[in-house]
Design a protein around this motif. Structure first.
Motif, PDB file in Angstrom:
ATOM      1  N   ARG A  11       0.837  -1.192   0.000  1.00 21.30           N
ATOM      2  CA  ARG A  11       0.000   0.000   0.000  1.00 21.30           C
ATOM      3  C   ARG A  11       0.872   1.242   0.000  1.00 21.30           C
ATOM      4  NH1 ARG A  11      -4.911   1.843   0.984  1.00 21.30           N
ATOM      5  NH2 ARG A  11      -5.764  -0.190   1.470  1.00 21.30           N
ATOM      6  N   SER A  16      -7.730   4.625   2.998  1.00 16.06           N
ATOM      7  CA  SER A  16      -8.193   3.262   3.285  1.00 16.06           C
ATOM      8  C   SER A  16      -8.931   2.700   2.075  1.00 16.06           C
ATOM      9  CB  SER A  16      -9.145   3.287   4.492  1.00 16.06           C
ATOM     10  OG  SER A  16     -10.364   3.933   4.128  1.00 16.06           O
ATOM     11  N   ASP A  17      -9.183   1.405   2.095  1.00 13.65           N
ATOM     12  CA  ASP A  17      -9.918   0.775   0.992  1.00 13.65           C
ATOM     13  C   ASP A  17     -11.316   1.390   0.840  1.00 13.65           C
ATOM     14  OD1 ASP A  17      -7.776  -0.846   0.427  1.00 13.65           O
ATOM     15  OD2 ASP A  17      -8.593  -2.622   1.428  1.00 13.65           O
ATOM     16  N   GLU A  18     -11.954   1.723   1.954  1.00 13.22           N
ATOM     17  CA  GLU A  18     -13.282   2.340   1.904  1.00 13.22           C
ATOM     18  C   GLU A  18     -13.205   3.712   1.234  1.00 13.22           C
ATOM     19  OE1 GLU A  18     -11.962   1.128   4.897  1.00 13.22           O
ATOM     20  OE2 GLU A  18     -13.046  -0.775   4.675  1.00 13.22           O
ATOM     21  N   LEU A  20     -10.884   4.680  -0.878  1.00 14.97           N
ATOM     22  CA  LEU A  20     -10.568   4.454  -2.293  1.00 14.97           C
ATOM     23  C   LEU A  20     -11.830   4.092  -3.075  1.00 14.97           C
ATOM     24  CD1 LEU A  20      -7.156   2.528  -2.095  1.00 14.97           C
ATOM     25  CD2 LEU A  20      -7.544   4.914  -2.747  1.00 14.97           C
ATOM     26  N   GLU A  21     -12.727   3.323  -2.475  1.00 10.61           N
ATOM     27  CA  GLU A  21     -13.991   2.976  -3.139  1.00 10.61           C
ATOM     28  C   GLU A  21     -14.871   4.209  -3.309  1.00 10.61           C
ATOM     29  OE1 GLU A  21     -14.838   0.229  -4.848  1.00 10.61           O
ATOM     30  OE2 GLU A  21     -12.762  -0.259  -4.388  1.00 10.61           O
ATOM     31  N   ARG A  24     -13.473   5.919  -6.201  1.00 10.82           N
ATOM     32  CA  ARG A  24     -13.800   5.137  -7.395  1.00 10.82           C
ATOM     33  C   ARG A  24     -15.208   5.496  -7.890  1.00 10.82           C
ATOM     34  NH1 ARG A  24     -11.763   0.465  -9.319  1.00 10.82           N
ATOM     35  NH2 ARG A  24     -10.802  -0.107  -7.345  1.00 10.82           N
ATOM     36  N   ASP A  97      -6.694   0.855  -8.149  1.00  8.67           N
ATOM     37  CA  ASP A  97      -6.496  -0.602  -8.163  1.00  8.67           C
ATOM     38  C   ASP A  97      -5.145  -1.014  -7.602  1.00  8.67           C
ATOM     39  OD1 ASP A  97      -9.005  -0.993  -9.249  1.00  8.67           O
ATOM     40  OD2 ASP A  97      -8.277  -1.171 -11.315  1.00  8.67           O
ATOM     41  N   LYS A  99      -3.349   0.771  -5.566  1.00 11.16           N
ATOM     42  CA  LYS A  99      -3.201   1.423  -4.243  1.00 11.16           C
ATOM     43  C   LYS A  99      -2.139   2.530  -4.218  1.00 11.16           C
ATOM     44  CE  LYS A  99      -5.614  -1.927  -1.820  1.00 11.16           C
ATOM     45  NZ  LYS A  99      -6.793  -2.136  -2.590  1.00 11.16           N
TER      46      LYS A  99
END
Length: 133
Positions: A11, A16-18, A20-21, A24, A97, A99
């Protein structure tokens, strides 16, 4: 010295992944709008070219022909600009994708959430952008 590409499990993004979504979703929405605009511009260009070939040289004033040509050129430039914007958005999705999204390519620091919300395809923090001017 070659730039080291991050591995898939490494990373680099400060988000965070949340988060990043969340970005997106913003990018995909902008991409859909841009694709719609591309379709409209393409249709306008096609119609403009068809109309230009339909006109008789005797019943059509040269000034009108010049104006039409200028409008076609503006539409074509806008089409190319929108195409480039879609490419930038696509590149931003790739950074999500792998990171690496949200990191300034000049300073290496985190790009603020507000800046990414306003310009989700940016690769520069506001500080780096202002220094480039």
């Amino acid at each position: 010295m070659a730039k080291k590409e991050p591995k898939n499990d490494e990373r680099v993004s400060p988000y965070s992944d949340e988060e990043l979504e969340y970005f997106r979703e913003i990018i995909i929405k902008k991409m859909e709008e841009a694709e719609e605009e591309l379709n409209t511009l393409q249709r306008t260009l096609r119609e403009s070219m068809e109309n230009a070939s339909d006109e008789s040289a005797y019943s059509y004033h040269m000034a009108d022909a010049g104006t039409d040509a200028q409008e076609r050129e503006k539409t074509y430039m806008l089409f190319n600009r929108t195409k480039k914007f879609v490419k930038y958005l696509d590149d931003a999705l790739k950074r999500i994708d792998n990171k690496t999204y949200g990191v300034c390519k000049v300073t290496g620091k985190k790009i603020s959430k507000g800046r990414l919300e306003a310009v989700p395809h940016t690769q520069l923090s506001i500080d780096a952008k202002l220094k480039r001017r």
